[in-house]
Design a protein around this motif. Structure first.
Motif, PDB file in Angstrom:
ATOM      1  N   PHE A  94     -16.064 -49.136 -28.501  1.00 60.25           N
ATOM      2  CA  PHE A  94     -15.940 -49.827 -29.580  1.00 60.25           C
ATOM      3  C   PHE A  94     -18.212 -50.332 -28.968  1.00 60.25           C
ATOM      4  CE2 PHE A  94     -12.855 -52.414 -30.901  1.00 60.25           C
ATOM      5  CZ  PHE A  94     -12.574 -51.362 -30.885  1.00 60.25           C
ATOM      6  N   SER A  95     -18.459 -50.476 -27.043  1.00 60.63           N
ATOM      7  CA  SER A  95     -19.801 -50.104 -26.847  1.00 60.63           C
ATOM      8  C   SER A  95     -20.368 -49.298 -26.990  1.00 60.63           C
ATOM      9  CB  SER A  95     -19.754 -50.680 -25.531  1.00 60.63           C
ATOM     10  OG  SER A  95     -19.283 -51.904 -25.391  1.00 60.63           O
ATOM     11  N   SER A  96     -19.567 -48.055 -26.923  1.00 54.80           N
ATOM     12  CA  SER A  96     -20.561 -46.851 -27.014  1.00 54.80           C
ATOM     13  C   SER A  96     -20.976 -46.316 -28.631  1.00 54.80           C
ATOM     14  CB  SER A  96     -19.199 -46.124 -26.526  1.00 54.80           C
ATOM     15  OG  SER A  96     -18.967 -46.425 -24.785  1.00 54.80           O
ATOM     16  N   PHE A  97     -19.294 -46.861 -29.340  1.00 51.66           N
ATOM     17  CA  PHE A  97     -20.101 -46.243 -30.877  1.00 51.66           C
ATOM     18  C   PHE A  97     -21.424 -46.939 -30.701  1.00 51.66           C
ATOM     19  CE2 PHE A  97     -14.985 -46.055 -31.061  1.00 51.66           C
ATOM     20  CZ  PHE A  97     -15.466 -44.980 -31.308  1.00 51.66           C
ATOM     21  N   ASN A  98     -21.497 -48.758 -30.166  1.00 50.06           N
ATOM     22  CA  ASN A  98     -22.435 -49.614 -31.084  1.00 50.06           C
ATOM     23  C   ASN A  98     -23.989 -49.195 -30.345  1.00 50.06           C
ATOM     24  OD1 ASN A  98     -22.154 -51.288 -32.837  1.00 50.06           O
ATOM     25  ND2 ASN A  98     -20.376 -51.597 -31.743  1.00 50.06           N
ATOM     26  N   VAL A  99     -24.038 -48.463 -29.405  1.00 47.96           N
ATOM     27  CA  VAL A  99     -24.910 -47.951 -28.498  1.00 47.96           C
ATOM     28  C   VAL A  99     -25.838 -46.232 -29.024  1.00 47.96           C
ATOM     29  CG1 VAL A  99     -25.993 -46.294 -26.439  1.00 47.96           C
ATOM     30  CG2 VAL A  99     -24.202 -47.923 -26.228  1.00 47.96           C
ATOM     31  N   ILE A 100     -25.222 -45.639 -29.977  1.00 45.46           N
ATOM     32  CA  ILE A 100     -25.676 -44.921 -30.442  1.00 45.46           C
ATOM     33  C   ILE A 100     -25.832 -45.443 -32.247  1.00 45.46           C
ATOM     34  CG2 ILE A 100     -24.439 -42.501 -32.478  1.00 45.46           C
ATOM     35  CD1 ILE A 100     -22.403 -42.153 -30.525  1.00 45.46           C
ATOM     36  N   ALA A 101     -24.933 -46.851 -32.301  1.00 42.38           N
ATOM     37  CA  ALA A 101     -25.502 -47.263 -33.823  1.00 42.38           C
ATOM     38  C   ALA A 101     -27.047 -47.802 -33.033  1.00 42.38           C
ATOM     39  CB  ALA A 101     -24.816 -47.985 -34.188  1.00 42.38           C
ATOM     40  N   LEU A 102     -27.172 -48.145 -32.296  1.00 45.68           N
ATOM     41  CA  LEU A 102     -28.837 -48.880 -31.573  1.00 45.68           C
ATOM     42  C   LEU A 102     -29.724 -47.458 -31.500  1.00 45.68           C
ATOM     43  CD1 LEU A 102     -29.813 -50.938 -30.152  1.00 45.68           C
ATOM     44  CD2 LEU A 102     -29.575 -50.452 -28.204  1.00 45.68           C
TER      45      LEU A 102
ATOM     46  N   LEU B 120      -6.171 -37.645 -30.432  1.00 49.08           N
ATOM     47  CA  LEU B 120      -7.196 -38.979 -30.111  1.00 49.08           C
ATOM     48  C   LEU B 120      -8.749 -38.684 -30.108  1.00 49.08           C
ATOM     49  CD1 LEU B 120      -6.864 -41.628 -29.498  1.00 49.08           C
ATOM     50  CD2 LEU B 120      -6.480 -41.097 -27.617  1.00 49.08           C
ATOM     51  N   TRP B 121      -9.051 -36.985 -29.336  1.00 53.26           N
ATOM     52  CA  TRP B 121     -10.935 -37.307 -29.921  1.00 53.26           C
ATOM     53  C   TRP B 121     -11.258 -37.165 -30.422  1.00 53.26           C
ATOM     54  CZ3 TRP B 121     -12.994 -33.023 -31.083  1.00 53.26           C
ATOM     55  CH2 TRP B 121     -12.326 -31.407 -31.465  1.00 53.26           C
ATOM     56  N   VAL B 122     -10.863 -36.250 -31.871  1.00 53.47           N
ATOM     57  CA  VAL B 122     -11.040 -36.470 -33.023  1.00 53.47           C
ATOM     58  C   VAL B 122     -11.042 -37.548 -33.782  1.00 53.47           C
ATOM     59  CG1 VAL B 122     -10.925 -35.258 -34.971  1.00 53.47           C
ATOM     60  CG2 VAL B 122     -10.197 -34.112 -33.204  1.00 53.47           C
ATOM     61  N   LEU B 123     -10.446 -38.459 -33.039  1.00 53.12           N
ATOM     62  CA  LEU B 123     -10.682 -39.869 -33.717  1.00 53.12           C
ATOM     63  C   LEU B 123     -11.114 -40.820 -33.559  1.00 53.12           C
ATOM     64  CD1 LEU B 123      -6.546 -39.871 -34.248  1.00 53.12           C
ATOM     65  CD2 LEU B 123      -7.876 -40.359 -35.982  1.00 53.12           C
ATOM     66  N   ILE B 124     -10.938 -40.221 -32.402  1.00 52.44           N
ATOM     67  CA  ILE B 124     -13.091 -40.510 -32.001  1.00 52.44           C
ATOM     68  C   ILE B 124     -14.180 -40.748 -32.299  1.00 52.44           C
ATOM     69  CG2 ILE B 124     -13.735 -41.840 -29.545  1.00 52.44           C
ATOM     70  CD1 ILE B 124     -11.427 -41.143 -28.259  1.00 52.44           C
ATOM     71  N   ILE B 125     -13.904 -39.447 -32.970  1.00 52.59           N
ATOM     72  CA  ILE B 125     -15.331 -38.894 -33.581  1.00 52.59           C
ATOM     73  C   ILE B 125     -15.272 -39.420 -34.778  1.00 52.59           C
ATOM     74  CG2 ILE B 125     -16.182 -37.135 -34.268  1.00 52.59           C
ATOM     75  CD1 ILE B 125     -15.913 -35.064 -32.151  1.00 52.59           C
ATOM     76  N   ILE B 126     -14.660 -39.931 -35.207  1.00 51.56           N
ATOM     77  CA  ILE B 126     -13.950 -40.459 -36.265  1.00 51.56           C
ATOM     78  C   ILE B 126     -14.970 -41.845 -36.455  1.00 51.56           C
ATOM     79  CG2 ILE B 126     -12.558 -40.700 -38.686  1.00 51.56           C
ATOM     80  CD1 ILE B 126     -11.555 -37.871 -38.870  1.00 51.56           C
TER      81      ILE B 126
ATOM     82  N   GLY C  49     -16.007 -43.231 -34.342  1.00 55.32           N
ATOM     83  CA  GLY C  49     -17.408 -43.721 -33.773  1.00 55.32           C
ATOM     84  C   GLY C  49     -18.423 -43.273 -34.759  1.00 55.32           C
ATOM     85  N   MET C  50     -18.038 -41.825 -36.099  1.00 56.74           N
ATOM     86  CA  MET C  50     -19.010 -41.989 -36.876  1.00 56.74           C
ATOM     87  C   MET C  50     -19.136 -43.412 -38.116  1.00 56.74           C
ATOM     88  SD  MET C  50     -17.947 -38.464 -38.594  1.00 56.74           S
ATOM     89  CE  MET C  50     -18.995 -36.841 -37.622  1.00 56.74           C
ATOM     90  N   ASP C  51     -17.954 -43.988 -37.820  1.00 52.73           N
ATOM     91  CA  ASP C  51     -17.444 -44.811 -38.582  1.00 52.73           C
ATOM     92  C   ASP C  51     -18.202 -46.303 -38.121  1.00 52.73           C
ATOM     93  OD1 ASP C  51     -16.506 -46.445 -41.398  1.00 52.73           O
ATOM     94  OD2 ASP C  51     -14.946 -47.696 -39.703  1.00 52.73           O
ATOM     95  N   GLY C  52     -17.827 -46.339 -37.550  1.00 47.46           N
ATOM     96  CA  GLY C  52     -18.088 -47.552 -36.153  1.00 47.46           C
ATOM     97  C   GLY C  52     -20.823 -47.684 -36.279  1.00 47.46           C
ATOM     98  N   SER C  53     -20.768 -45.946 -35.910  1.00 47.52           N
ATOM     99  CA  SER C  53     -21.910 -46.256 -35.678  1.00 47.52           C
ATOM    100  C   SER C  53     -23.177 -46.177 -37.009  1.00 47.52           C
ATOM    101  CB  SER C  53     -22.398 -44.771 -34.423  1.00 47.52           C
ATOM    102  OG  SER C  53     -21.670 -43.643 -35.275  1.00 47.52           O
ATOM    103  N   PHE C  54     -22.231 -44.939 -37.823  1.00 46.14           N
ATOM    104  CA  PHE C  54     -22.939 -45.529 -39.417  1.00 46.14           C
ATOM    105  C   PHE C  54     -23.083 -46.434 -40.047  1.00 46.14           C
ATOM    106  CE2 PHE C  54     -22.612 -40.552 -39.472  1.00 46.14           C
ATOM    107  CZ  PHE C  54     -23.852 -40.119 -38.275  1.00 46.14           C
TER     108      PHE C  54
END
Length: 950
Positions: free
Chosen positions: A279-287, A327-333, A335-340
């Motif tokens: 969740f934090s990593s997704f937010n770093v990307i989002a930031l 799982l790694w693909v779900l992390i990407i999806i 991640g897109m949902d979380g960051s965008f």
């Protein structure tokens, strides 16, 4: 240090004076909210999954939906009766208490299934309510344009909170345990309250007292439920559906992500750490996206197009997952949902509700954020329970469902685009206290009933306007009503009725008209006489035999004028009735005893001379062009136009200066045919036409309403004189509106808009340069006081003219835009920008932001914002408005501007005493315009004299 920090914020985030502190406070507020959320959400999710498993998540979704719907009923009542500040404070205190209770329960290990469900729902409601209340506050604190600039920066606080909270959870979960993390979250929530009070005091409490009271009373007295408000608004309905679809997809993605993660990681603390890390990593990307991309993407794509980024990103990830279900693909999806979602999509979603009036926004947004979000969560739970679980399908099938919802999501965004745009159009029309010309026009009466009503009971003006509108129609049912008007008390209406008789059978009411020839009015008798000659079965010879030598002068004169018109195409009849002899006789009488002739008689004589086509009589027309009576002059102008003789062209053009003759002159010049436009265009290029005349040249060209007219007007758009360009753009706009068959080259229009924009920027640079010199001149030595005063006055005059040209240039740009977009829309936008109302200005700019093509938008919006913020000296220091030296400035003005600017620029050069300007002025000694030549000679004399004195 403070100045450097302020400069950094301005340059990096486009935060202006007075916005930095309030924006930092708002950023800190949402930072704390999301930090708390990223502490409690991974913790409760990990506990829920570890003790109950992923199979219970759908039931959690359903219960969240049910509780939210029930609680929303009470919540909406609270929102209507209390300020958002009060509601937010109690909400923050309530969740702080509940999280403290959760920490205590965890400490004593009292975590049964019901407790887990309760706090799972509690965290879900916190995520929705706390963030919803923050964004309602943000929409109250900022207007549309401020929001578009600042929501990206403020939203970065939310993402930073996600990064901080997520990594804090990931690090501390294994060190101090989840129960202490929850207690920290409960304390952090309370830190939001003093920030809320400060923000409220700085901005919201300073709103106009009447406005705040009105808002409160309207909310209290609103009998409509939030649901009805949303259903009645297409814009809010589309937005609610988009939010709902996005939540369903988010929950389905979250379930897949949680299910695969739970199967891979069994320990609850490790799972909480896993969730916290990602969740934090997704937010770093989002930031990173928020800080460096969100504002740029919003600026380029606009609000509604930016909403497409998230669904398209998820769609791409789903297609990859169908190929590699891991799982790694779900992390990407995820991640897109979380960051965008927390960056680009969040900013665009919050901006998309800005057009809605605050009175409705507060209530509707709460419903969307709480109820719609919760219902969507319930629908996601239902799908998971009754489709995936009951059919015993693999979780991979969820991806197919997600793709179906993504299609609907994208479709709804395209629908939102139209309603969002229309909402700003509606706001703009309400906020502009101006009705465009298009709205003022007398409504064309096209129905039979309304026409009959006006002809029988309308006032004189209404009847005359309708009669003019009927010129292009043959409406037989109106015949009896037209005939009745022949007995009307108004002579003007009688004459208009006779003109309408041409639309009916030949000879209609001829006896009636003939009997009216004795009405003592020159204009009416002429109209009646012409009708008898042209549209009856009466023989022309009988008419002329009867009336040419009539004892009543206005009847005899009318008959003579009709004879001249007939002889214009049939010379035999002129010879038969001795037209030339009659004209010579009446001219002789006119010369002998001018005082015995009425002005109407003189006017008819002049028109008769013109129709005779005999140049030997034209000196009489020249003579009366200088007559003191305006009626006689107007008749002479008409006569000059009828002759189509080249000798009258220049004097007719000169008459354009005078308002009372202008329409008559334009009609007279129209008689010459389209070739006259080339002659006038040549006069304009030679710069020997008076400034008071030149601006009406486009009106002459416009009157022909042909493709050649369009071509000539486009050529006028290249004039160095902005006033000529403005008038040409007005004429083009008029032609565009009234002639659908004419072609307007869109590429040329774009090019002219870009040229005008460049002209605008250069004018701003010139004003800035001259203003800087003007300010510094106050420090000059007292010994040079006389010269300094003259120079300062010359600079002030030049600045004043340049400011006037800025306004003209802006109007010209909008006239050109009306050739590409709806004319009424552009008028509303223009007058919105010119309005003193800040709300109208912001609505106008936002409307344009969503209407213009990307290249036009990037070019025009900075200029328009300058026009609104022209008192902000910092604005013209931006890179797009480069400063130049005064010498370079004056050189360019001499080279690229019209006569008026040239004369003012020469005066500045003259009073500088700088002999270097002599070299620049020498080529203008042979300028086409005499005034410029004289001004140059005087300036050169002064400069040379100054050089000798030195």
């Amino acid at each position: 240090m403070y100045q450097k920090l302020r400069s950094f914020f301005k340059q990096t985030f486009d935060i202006r004076d007075g916005e930095i502190f309030i924006s930092l406070l708002m950023q800190m507020y949402i930072f704390l909210i999301i930090t708390v959320l990223l502490i409690v959400k991974p913790t409760i999710n990990a506990l829920f999954l570890s003790k109950l498993g992923a199979d219970h998540l759908p039931y959690g979704y359903l219960i969240v939906a049910l509780v939210a719907i029930i609680s929303s009923y009470f919540y909406n009542g609270i929102i209507r009766n209390f300020s958002i500040k009060t509601v937010a404070v109690f909400t923050l205190i309530g969740f702080s208490i509940s999280f403290t209770a959760l920490s205590a329960l965890m400490f004593f290990s009292i975590l049964n299934n019901w407790v887990l469900y309760f706090f799972y729902i509690n965290v879900a409601l916190f995520a929705v309510l706390a963030t919803s209340q923050f964004w309602i506050l943000a929409n109250l604190v900022y207007n549309a344009r401020e929001a578009k600039r600042l929501f990206g920066f403020i939203g970065a606080g939310a993402i930073a909170g996600g990064v901080f909270g997520g990594y804090l959870t990931s690090i501390l979960a294994s060190l101090i345990g989840n129960r202490f993390l929850i207690l920290i979250a409960a304390i952090l929530i309370l830190c939001c309250i003093p920030i809320l009070h400060k923000v409220w005091g700085m901005r919201v409490s300073k709103l106009n007292t009447y406005v705040r009271k009105q808002r409160k009373e309207t909310l209290k007295n609103s009998g409509e439920s939030s649901f009805k408000i949303i259903v009645k608004s297409r814009h809010l309905s589309n937005l609610a559906l988009i939010v709902g679809i996005s939540v369903i997809i988010a929950k389905l993605v979250d379930f897949q992500f949680s299910d695969f993660a739970h199967k891979a990681i069994l320990d609850s603390d490790e799972l909480a750490s896993f969730f916290g890390f990602w969740f934090s990593s997704f937010n770093v990307i989002a930031l990173l996206i928020q800080l460096f991309l969100t504002n740029r993407i919003l600026g380029v794509l606009g609000v509604t197009s930016t909403l497409l980024v998230l669904p398209l990103g998820i769609a791409f990830g789903c297609l990859v997952f169908l190929t590699f279900p891991e799982l790694w693909v779900l992390i990407i999806i995820k991640g897109m949902d979380g960051s965008f979602k927390q960056s680009i999509n969040k900013a665009a979603t919050e901006l998309s509700i800005l057009p809605i009036p605050f009175l409705l926004k507060n209530q509707a947004k709460s419903f969307i954020d709480v109820v719609v979000d919760s219902i969507a969560t319930g629908i996601a739970g239902f799908l998971l329970i009754f489709i995936i679980r009951k059919l015993d399908l693999s979780t991979s099938y969820i991806t197919v469902i997600i793709l179906l919802f993504l299609f609907v999501w994208i479709l709804l965004i395209y629908k939102l685009r139209e309603t969002y745009f229309n909402s700003f159009r509606s706001n703009l029309q309400k906020s502009v206290s101006f009705t465009p010309d298009a709205m003022k026009d007398f409504k064309k009466e096209t129905t039979l009933d309304s026409s009959i009503r006006i002809l029988t009971s309308g006032n004189d003006d209404e009847i005359l306007v309708l009669m003019d509108r009927l010129d292009h129609f043959k409406m037989k049912p109106l015949k009896q009503y037209i005939l009745q008007l022949l007995d009307h008390s108004s002579i003007k209406i009688k004459a208009a009725a006779v003109r309408q008789l041409y639309r009916y059978d030949k000879g209609t009411a001829s006896d009636k008209v003939q009997s009216m020839l004795h009405i003592p009015d020159d204009t009416f008798v002429l109209v009646a006489m012409e009708y008898l000659v042209l549209h009856t079965n009466l023989k022309d010879t009988d008419i002329f035999n009867t009336y040419l030598d009539h004892e009543t002068d206005y009847i005899a004169n009318a008959a003579l004028l009709c004879l001249a018109k007939e002889s214009h195409t049939n010379q035999k009849i002129g010879v038969k009735y001795n037209l030339i002899t009659r004209i010579e006789s009446i001219i002789a009488s006119l010369q002998e005893s001018k005082s015995d002739f009425r002005k109407q008689e003189i006017g008819e004589v002049l028109i008769t001379i013109a129709y005779s086509g005999k140049p030997k009589f034209y000196s009489v027309i020249w003579q009366y062009l200088e007559h003191p009576d305006s009626y006689v002059v107007m008749s002479a102008i008409k006569a000059a136009g009828i002759t189509k003789d080249e000798q009258f062209v220049e004097v007719l053009v000169d008459f354009l200066e005078f308002k009372q003759y202008r329409k008559t002159v334009i009609k007279a010049l129209k008689n010459y045919g389209e070739e006259i436009t080339r002659t006038i265009f040549k006069y304009d290029r030679e710069e020997n036409i008076s400034d008071k005349v030149r601006k009406y040249i486009p009106k002459v060209i416009e009157v022909f309403k042909t493709q050649t007219s369009v071509k000539m007007l486009f050529r006028l758009l290249t004039s160095k004189d902005v006033l000529i360009r403005l008038q040409a753009s007005k004429s083009l706009s008029t032609l565009k509106r009234g002639n659908s068959s004419l072609v307007f080259n869109q590429r040329k229009i774009n090019n002219r808009i870009f040229k005008e924009s460049e002209f605008y920027k250069k004018t701003i640079s010139s004003i800035a340069t001259l203003q800087l010199k003007l300010d510094s001149s106050k420090l000059q030595d007292e010994m040079l006081i006389d010269t300094s005063t003259s120079l300062s006055m010359a600079r002030e005059q030049l600045i004043e003219i340049l400011n006037s040209q800025l306004d003209q240039c802006l109007e010209c740009i909008f006239r050109l835009l009306s050739l590409k977009y709806d004319k009424t829309d552009m008028e509303f936008v223009y007058y919105g920008i010119k309005s003193d109302s800040r709300e109208a200005q912001m609505n106008a700019i936002e409307f344009l932001d969503n209407l213009l093509q990307i290249k036009l938008k990037s070019t025009l919006l900075p200029l328009i914002e300058y026009h609104i913020l022209e008192t902000d000296n910092e604005f013209i220091k931006r890179s797009e408005f480069l400063h130049i030296s005064e010498k370079r400035c004056l050189t360019l003005l001499m080279k690229n501007r019209g006569k008026k600017i040239k004369l003012a620029t020469i005066k500045v050069m003259r009073y500088t005493g700088d002999s270097d300007y002599a070299k620049l002025l020498i080529p203008y000694k042979k300028h086409k315009n005499i005034e410029v030549q004289d001004a140059v000679k005087q300036a050169l004399f002064s400069l040379i004299k100054s050089k000798i004195a030195v």
